[in-house]
Motif scaffolding. Structure first.
Motif, PDB file in Angstrom:
ATOM      1  N   CYS A 196     -11.430  -1.472  15.177  1.00 22.31           N
ATOM      2  CA  CYS A 196     -10.877  -1.598  13.833  1.00 22.31           C
ATOM      3  C   CYS A 196      -9.362  -1.740  13.918  1.00 22.31           C
ATOM      4  O   CYS A 196      -8.719  -1.122  14.782  1.00 22.31           O
ATOM      5  N   THR A 197      -8.794  -2.544  13.015  1.00 23.44           N
ATOM      6  CA  THR A 197      -7.342  -2.690  12.921  1.00 23.44           C
ATOM      7  C   THR A 197      -6.932  -2.624  11.452  1.00 23.44           C
ATOM      8  O   THR A 197      -7.714  -2.963  10.554  1.00 23.44           O
ATOM      9  N   VAL A 198      -5.681  -2.200  11.227  1.00 25.09           N
ATOM     10  CA  VAL A 198      -5.110  -2.173   9.880  1.00 25.09           C
ATOM     11  C   VAL A 198      -3.753  -2.863   9.933  1.00 25.09           C
ATOM     12  O   VAL A 198      -2.951  -2.624  10.843  1.00 25.09           O
ATOM     13  N   ARG A 199      -3.489  -3.702   8.919  1.00 22.87           N
ATOM     14  CA  ARG A 199      -2.207  -4.389   8.833  1.00 22.87           C
ATOM     15  C   ARG A 199      -1.558  -4.045   7.497  1.00 22.87           C
ATOM     16  O   ARG A 199      -2.137  -4.268   6.429  1.00 22.87           O
ATOM     17  N   VAL A 200      -0.331  -3.478   7.553  1.00 25.57           N
ATOM     18  CA  VAL A 200       0.418  -3.105   6.366  1.00 25.57           C
ATOM     19  C   VAL A 200       1.418  -4.217   6.061  1.00 25.57           C
ATOM     20  O   VAL A 200       2.378  -4.441   6.829  1.00 25.57           O
ATOM     21  N   GLY A 201       1.206  -4.934   4.952  1.00 31.33           N
ATOM     22  CA  GLY A 201       2.086  -6.043   4.595  1.00 31.33           C
ATOM     23  C   GLY A 201       2.138  -7.082   5.696  1.00 31.33           C
ATOM     24  O   GLY A 201       1.098  -7.546   6.176  1.00 31.33           O
ATOM     25  N   ASN A 202       3.349  -7.420   6.110  1.00 30.83           N
ATOM     26  CA  ASN A 202       3.524  -8.422   7.166  1.00 30.83           C
ATOM     27  C   ASN A 202       3.709  -7.802   8.542  1.00 30.83           C
ATOM     28  O   ASN A 202       4.004  -8.520   9.510  1.00 30.83           O
ATOM     29  N   ASP A 203       3.568  -6.461   8.622  1.00 31.39           N
ATOM     30  CA  ASP A 203       3.702  -5.805   9.918  1.00 31.39           C
ATOM     31  C   ASP A 203       2.567  -6.216  10.842  1.00 31.39           C
ATOM     32  O   ASP A 203       1.490  -6.632  10.390  1.00 31.39           O
ATOM     33  N   PRO A 204       2.774  -6.064  12.153  1.00 33.35           N
ATOM     34  CA  PRO A 204       1.684  -6.353  13.090  1.00 33.35           C
ATOM     35  C   PRO A 204       0.490  -5.422  12.847  1.00 33.35           C
ATOM     36  O   PRO A 204       0.639  -4.282  12.389  1.00 33.35           O
ATOM     37  N   SER A 205      -0.694  -5.903  13.147  1.00 30.32           N
ATOM     38  CA  SER A 205      -1.906  -5.087  13.010  1.00 30.32           C
ATOM     39  C   SER A 205      -1.875  -3.911  13.975  1.00 30.32           C
ATOM     40  O   SER A 205      -1.369  -4.032  15.107  1.00 30.32           O
ATOM     41  N   ARG A 206      -2.393  -2.794  13.528  1.00 31.69           N
ATOM     42  CA  ARG A 206      -2.455  -1.601  14.370  1.00 31.69           C
ATOM     43  C   ARG A 206      -3.923  -1.251  14.669  1.00 31.69           C
ATOM     44  O   ARG A 206      -4.773  -1.290  13.771  1.00 31.69           O
ATOM     45  N   ALA A 207      -4.201  -0.918  15.922  1.00 30.13           N
ATOM     46  CA  ALA A 207      -5.546  -0.481  16.296  1.00 30.13           C
ATOM     47  C   ALA A 207      -5.785   0.925  15.752  1.00 30.13           C
ATOM     48  O   ALA A 207      -4.926   1.806  15.856  1.00 30.13           O
ATOM     49  N   MET A 208      -6.966   1.112  15.160  1.00 29.19           N
ATOM     50  CA  MET A 208      -7.331   2.411  14.603  1.00 29.19           C
ATOM     51  C   MET A 208      -8.245   3.169  15.565  1.00 29.19           C
ATOM     52  O   MET A 208      -9.066   2.565  16.271  1.00 29.19           O
ATOM     53  N   LYS A 209      -8.106   4.484  15.580  1.00 33.81           N
ATOM     54  CA  LYS A 209      -9.045   5.312  16.330  1.00 33.81           C
ATOM     55  C   LYS A 209     -10.385   5.322  15.596  1.00 33.81           C
ATOM     56  O   LYS A 209     -10.429   5.447  14.381  1.00 33.81           O
ATOM     57  N   LEU A 210     -11.445   5.195  16.367  1.00 33.02           N
ATOM     58  CA  LEU A 210     -12.776   5.107  15.774  1.00 33.02           C
ATOM     59  C   LEU A 210     -13.343   6.489  15.473  1.00 33.02           C
ATOM     60  O   LEU A 210     -13.020   7.474  16.132  1.00 33.02           O
ATOM     61  N   ASN A 211     -14.184   6.539  14.447  1.00 36.04           N
ATOM     62  CA  ASN A 211     -14.956   7.737  14.108  1.00 36.04           C
ATOM     63  C   ASN A 211     -14.082   8.945  13.806  1.00 36.04           C
ATOM     64  O   ASN A 211     -14.464  10.087  14.075  1.00 36.04           O
ATOM     65  N   GLN A 212     -12.906   8.703  13.235  1.00 30.30           N
ATOM     66  CA  GLN A 212     -12.047   9.806  12.842  1.00 30.30           C
ATOM     67  C   GLN A 212     -11.024   9.301  11.832  1.00 30.30           C
ATOM     68  O   GLN A 212     -10.866   8.099  11.623  1.00 30.30           O
ATOM     69  N   LEU A 213     -10.321  10.251  11.193  1.00 25.41           N
ATOM     70  CA  LEU A 213      -9.341   9.897  10.180  1.00 25.41           C
ATOM     71  C   LEU A 213      -8.071   9.362  10.833  1.00 25.41           C
ATOM     72  O   LEU A 213      -7.536   9.959  11.770  1.00 25.41           O
ATOM     73  N   ASN A 214      -7.586   8.237  10.326  1.00 22.07           N
ATOM     74  CA  ASN A 214      -6.308   7.659  10.735  1.00 22.07           C
ATOM     75  C   ASN A 214      -5.347   7.727   9.548  1.00 22.07           C
ATOM     76  O   ASN A 214      -5.714   7.383   8.416  1.00 22.07           O
ATOM     77  N   HIS A 215      -4.100   8.157   9.826  1.00 21.47           N
ATOM     78  CA  HIS A 215      -3.096   8.293   8.770  1.00 21.47           C
ATOM     79  C   HIS A 215      -1.898   7.420   9.109  1.00 21.47           C
ATOM     80  O   HIS A 215      -1.291   7.554  10.178  1.00 21.47           O
ATOM     81  N   ILE A 216      -1.561   6.515   8.189  1.00 19.37           N
ATOM     82  CA  ILE A 216      -0.411   5.635   8.354  1.00 19.37           C
ATOM     83  C   ILE A 216       0.583   5.936   7.235  1.00 19.37           C
ATOM     84  O   ILE A 216       0.229   5.894   6.052  1.00 19.37           O
ATOM     85  N   THR A 217       1.812   6.250   7.590  1.00 24.65           N
ATOM     86  CA  THR A 217       2.843   6.495   6.582  1.00 24.65           C
ATOM     87  C   THR A 217       3.593   5.204   6.292  1.00 24.65           C
ATOM     88  O   THR A 217       3.806   4.364   7.184  1.00 24.65           O
ATOM     89  N   ILE A 218       3.989   5.058   5.039  1.00 23.86           N
ATOM     90  CA  ILE A 218       4.800   3.913   4.617  1.00 23.86           C
ATOM     91  C   ILE A 218       6.120   4.480   4.108  1.00 23.86           C
ATOM     92  O   ILE A 218       6.238   4.888   2.944  1.00 23.86           O
ATOM     93  N   PRO A 219       7.157   4.550   4.966  1.00 27.47           N
ATOM     94  CA  PRO A 219       8.402   5.239   4.581  1.00 27.47           C
ATOM     95  C   PRO A 219       9.223   4.475   3.549  1.00 27.47           C
ATOM     96  O   PRO A 219       9.969   5.082   2.773  1.00 27.47           O
TER      97      PRO A 219
END
Length: 742
Positions: free
Chosen positions: A692-715
Motif C-alpha cells: 500500500c502507498t499514500v500520496r499527499v498532494g504532489n508529494d512522493p508516494s509513501r509506502a505504508m506498513k501493512l496490517n496496522q495503523l499508519n499516521h501521516i502528519t501534514i504540518p
C-alpha cells in the motif's frame, strides 16, 4: 408402548400403505393409541406435546372443549412413561399405571395419542440439559433422524391435514413447566426440539404455529390476581363454563375430573386442590411464543453497515445486526442472507418522535411488509437500541414531554413499546425482542434511585448495555482537542436536523469540555447530537467498571424472570472499531472483546454477543473504522466467534483499506473541512493487502506498513488538498481518496 427406536419401521412403511392410512397417521402406527371419535379428516388440527403423562392437565379444559368439536382433530405426543413418578413403586409397574391413566385421559379428551418410552429427566444421569439433549438425539439418530427435532418435523407434517389449514402445536412453557413438573430439564430440552422443528417447517413454507400452555393455579392465596385480561393470553377462568362443548361443565370441574378421577397415581404430588374456582386461570399464549433463548448455540455476530458485508461474516457468525435507514433496506439485507443467519434488526428509530423526544406506537405494517417481500422465512430479533437514553437525551436538550417521561419512570414509554412489541409478535410469530441500553442511562437511573432496579423493557428476551472502553474503567470520555468544533456548535446549535439522527444510537456517548465555566456538553454518537449540561450532570456519570453496569442489568433481569419467566438472557456488545477517543489502538478494542468473551463463556445467562461495528461508520465529525479494516481486531473476532459456532462455512474475508483525513480529534472518510486549520493528519489502515502507498498532494508516494495503523502528519495544510491511497492484492488494485477543503 413402542420406544422411539421402533418407529423407524413404521415410518419406512408409509410409502407402501393405502391412501386411507396416509390420511390417518395414527391408524396403523404402533406408537399411536387411537381413540374412537378422533377423525383425522376434520380440518382443524391441534397437537399437544408434553413430557410426562398428566402434563396435559395444565390445559385440560381447553383441550376438552376444542377436541370434541365436530370440525376438530387433536393429538397428543408424550415421549416418556414416567416410570419413576409413582408414590410407592417405580419401573415398569409404575409406567404401566401411568400409561393406562394417559390412555384414559386421551379417550376423555378425544385425542389420538403418540406415546413412547424415552427416559424421563431424572432417569438420565448426570441430569443436565446437555446430557438429556445428547441422550435423546442419540436415540433419534439410531432411528434414522438427524435429531429429535427431525422426528418432530416428520410427525408435525403427518399431522397437518393440508397446508391450507394451520397446524397448531401446543407445548409446555419451559419457564413455567407443568402442574406436577414446574421445574424439569427435560421440558427445556423438548421445547428446544419443538422450536427448531417449527422454525424449520416455517422456513420451508409450512402453515404451522406454536403456542405455550400457560395456566396458573394458586392455592388459597388472597393475593392471587387473575390474568384473563392479559393481552397475550387466551384464558378461561375456573368458574366459567366450557364455551363450545360440554357447556354444563365448568373449567374447574373438568380439571378436577382429570386430577382426581383420571390421574389418581399423582395425587401425592398434586395434593388437595382448592375448590375455589376464582383461583384458576387456564390459559394458552394466543399471540406469541417467546423467542427461544435456550438455543443449541449462543448468538454471535457483528453489526453491519452494508448488505454485501453478509458474505464476509458467514464463516464465523450465526447472527447479524443492521440498522435500516429505510424499510426497503430490510428487504435488501434479508435477501442477501443466503446462509440463514439470524437477523437482528434495529427498529427503534421508526417509532421515535424527534420533535417530542418520545416514542409512539405507530404502525408496524411497513416493517412486516419489508420482511414479507424478502426471501427470509424464519424468525427475527427486533432491537430497541438505547430507547430510554434517547428520551433522557431529549430531556437534557429541553424537550419537556421527554422530561415528564424521565420523571415518571418511563411509564408511557414502556406502554408504547409493549404495544409495538405486541404488534410485531402478532405479525411475525416466533420473533424476539432485544433491548440494549446506554451505560449513561443506567448511571443516571442509579444516581436518582440507587436501591431500585434499572428500568428495562420487560418484554425483551435479550437485555444488555453498551459501553466502549476498558472493562474495569468505562464511561463518559472527556474530549478537549477541538475548540473550533465546539465554537461551531455554539453558533449553529447543538442538535442535528439530519435524517440519521438517533438511527445508530449504539455509537459512543462522551463529554466535551467547555470554555464556559461550570458547563459542558454531553454528546450521543457525534457532535451533531450534543446538549449543554451543567458540570454536575457530567461529574456523577464518570467512568466505572463494566461489571457494575452488568450487575445492574442482571438484577433487573432476575426480578423480571421471577414475575414473568420467559428465559431472558444477557446480550453483550463489545466495541470493535478504532477511533481517536475510545479505541485509539486495536489493542484496547481487543481487550474489551476478550473480557466479554470470558463473560460469554462463564454462564448460560449470557445468550449472545454482537460486536459494534464491522464496516466503517461516519457519525457527525467522528469516523469509526470498523473491524473489517482492522487486521488484529478482525482476526480476533473471527477466531473467537468461529471457535464457538458449529457451522464450518468457508471464511471469505476480503482485503480492505481505509483512510481518514483529520483535524485534531475530528475527521472524515471522504472530505474534511479545515475551518481555517493549518495542520492536519491522515490515518491509514489496511488488512490482507500485498502493498500500500499514500500520496499527499504532489508529494512522493509513501509506502505504508501493512496490517496496522499508519499516521501521516501534514504540518503545513493548504486547501484544497487531495490525499490518494493505492493498495495491491495480487493483480487487483484498490484506490481511495480523501480531500481537505475550506
Amino acid at each position: 408402548m413402542k420406544s422411539l427406536l421402533s418407529i423407524i419401521f413404521t415410518f419406512a412403511g408409509y410409502a407402501l400403505v393405502s391412501s386411507v392410512y396416509a390420511a390417518d397417521p395414527c391408524s396403523k402406527d404402533f406408537a399411536c393409541y387411537k381413540v374412537d371419535d378422533a377423525r383425522f379428516d376434520n380440518p382443524y388440527h391441534y397437537v399437544f406435546v408434553g413430557v410426562y403423562p398428566g402434563d396435559e392437565l395444565i390445559i385440560y379444559p381447553l383441550l376438552k372443549d376444542h377436541c370434541s368439536l365436530a370440525n376438530s382433530y387433536c393429538a397428543m405426543i408424550v415421549p416418556t412413561r414416567g416410570e419413576s413418578e409413582c408414590e410407592f413403586i417405580s419401573g415398569s409397574v409404575c409406567g404401566d399405571i401411568r400409561t393406562a391413566e394417559l390412555q384414559t385421559s386421551a379417550a376423555y379428551l378425544n385425542t389420538d395419542l403418540w406415546h413412547y418410552n424415552l427416559p424421563g429427566g431424572s432417569e438420565v444421569q448426570p441430569n443436565t440439559i446437555v446430557n438429556i439433549r445428547n441422550t435423546y438425539n442419540s436415540i433419534a439418530q439410531v432411528s434414522g433422524f438427524t435429531d429429535v427435532a427431525g422426528y418432530f418435523e416428520f410427525i408435525f407434517k403427518r399431522l397437518q391435514f393440508s397446508n391450507e389449514k394451520t397446524l397448531a402445536v401446543i407445548s409446555l412453557n419451559p419457564n413455567a413447566g407443568s402442574i406436577n413438573h414446574p421445574e424439569d430439564k427435560t421440558i427445556h430440552v423438548l421445547d428446544e426440539f419443538i422450536i427448531n422443528a417449527v422454525e424449520r417447517l416455517q422456513r420451508n413454507g409450512r402453515n404451522i404455529v406454536h403456542f405455550y400452555a400457560d395456566s396458573r393455579m394458586q392455592g388459597d392465596q388472597s393475593s392471587y390476581v387473575g390474568r384473563h385480561d392479559d393481552q397475550y393470553l387466551e384464558c378461561r377462568e375456573g368458574q366459567a363454563q366450557l364455551k363450545n362443548t360440554h357447556r354444563h361443565l365448568t373449567n374447574l370441574e373438568v380439571f378436577e375430573h382429570g386430577v382426581y378421577e383420571i390421574y389418581p397415581s399423582q395425587l401425592y404430588r398434586t395434593g388437595e386442590i382448592s375448590n375455589n374456582p376464582n383461583l384458576y386461570d387456564f390459559c394458552y399464549d394466543n399471540t406469541v411464543n417467546y423467542f427461544n433463548t435456550a438455543r443449541t448455540e449462543k448468538l454471535l455476530g457483528v453489526l453491519l453497515t452494508e448488505p454485501n458485508q453478509l458474505d464476509e461474516i458467514t464463516g464465523f457468525s450465526n447472527a447479524f445486526a443492521f440498522v435500516p435507514k429505510q424499510t426497503s433496506n430490510i428487504t435488501d439485507y434479508l435477501n442477501r442472507n443466503t446462509h440463514e443467519l439470524l437477523p437482528v434488526i434495529s427498529i427503534g428509530h421508526y417509532f421515535f418522535d424527534k420533535t417530542l423526544g418520545t416514542f409512539n406506537a405507530s404502525d408496524v405494517t411497513p416493517i412486516k411488509q419489508a420482511i414479507s417481500k424478502s426471501s427470509h422465512a424464519g424468525p427475527v430479533i427486533f432491537l430497541f437500541d438505547e430507547p430510554l437514553w434517547q428520551i433522557r437525551f431529549s430531556c437534557l436538550g429541553g424537550h419537556s414531554q421527554a422530561c415528564d417521561e424521565v420523571n415518571n419512570g418511563y411509564v408511557d414509554t414502556l406502554s408504547q413499546l409493549k404495544k409495538i412489541v405486541r404488534d410485531l409478535r402478532k405479525a411475525l410469530p416466533g420473533s424476539g425482542i432485544m433491548h440494549i441500553e446506554a451505560y449513561a442511562e443506567l448511571i443516571y437511573q442509579k444516581h436518582a434511585a440507587p436501591l431500585n432496579d434499572v428500568i428495562m423493557l420487560d418484554d425483551a428476551e435479550y437485555l444488555g448495555f453498551d459501553c466502549y472502553g476498558a472493562f474495569d474503567d468505562c464511561g463518559i470520555v472527556e474530549i478537549t482537542d477541538f475548540s473550533d468544533a465546539f465554537s461551531d456548535l455554539q453558533s449553529n446549535g447543538t442538535e442535528s436536523d439530519t435524517d440519521t439522527n438517533h438511527v445508530l444510537s449504539t455509537a459512543p456517548v462522551f463529554a466535551v469540555a467547555s470554555s464556559i465555566e461550570q458547563s459542558g456538553l454531553i454528546c450521543s454518537g457525534s457532535l451533531n447530537n450534543c446538549v449543554s449540561v451543567s458540570a454536575s450532570d457530567v461529574l456523577f456519570a464518570a467512568q466505572r467498571s463494566q461489571q457494575d453496569y452488568l450487575d445492574w442489568v442482571l438484577d433487573s433481569l432476575h426480578s423480571m424472570e421471577v414475575s414473568n419467566p420467559i428465559g431472558r438472557k444477557i446480550f453483550l456488545v463489545p466495541g470493535a472499531f478504532q477511533d481517536f477517543n475510545f479505541f485509539p489502538s486495536e489493542a484496547r478494542a481487543m481487550d474489551q472483546l476478550d473480557s466479554f468473551i470470558e463473560l460469554f463463556d462463564s454462564s448460560d445467562i449470557f445468550g449472545g454477543s454482537g460486536s459494534f461495528i464491522w464496516g466503517n461508520l461516519q457519525e457527525g465529525i467522528f469516523p469509526y473504522i470498523g473491524a473489517r479494516s482492522l487486521a488484529n481486531v478482525r482476526a480476533a473476532i473471527t477466531d473467537r466467534f468461529r471457535a464457538r459456532i458449529s457451522a464450518r462455512r468457508q471464511l471469505s474475508l476480503p482485503p480492505v483499506m481505509t483512510m481518514v483525513g483529520a483535524i485534531g480529534a475530528r475527521g472524515n472518510f471522504d472530505q474534511v473541512k479545515t475551518d481555517g486549520a493549518t495542520q492536519g493528519d491522515v490515518y491509514f489502515q489496511s488488512t490482507g493487502m500485498d502493498s500500500c502507498t499514500v500520496r499527499v498532494g504532489n508529494d512522493p508516494s509513501r509506502a505504508m506498513k501493512l496490517n496496522q495503523l499508519n499516521h501521516i502528519t501534514i504540518p503545513n495544510l493548504k486547501t484544497p488538498l487531495n490525499v490518494a491511497a493505492q493498495c495491491l492484492k495480487g493483480n487487483r488494485s484498490f484506490v481511495k481518496q480523501v480531500q481537505f477543503v475550506d
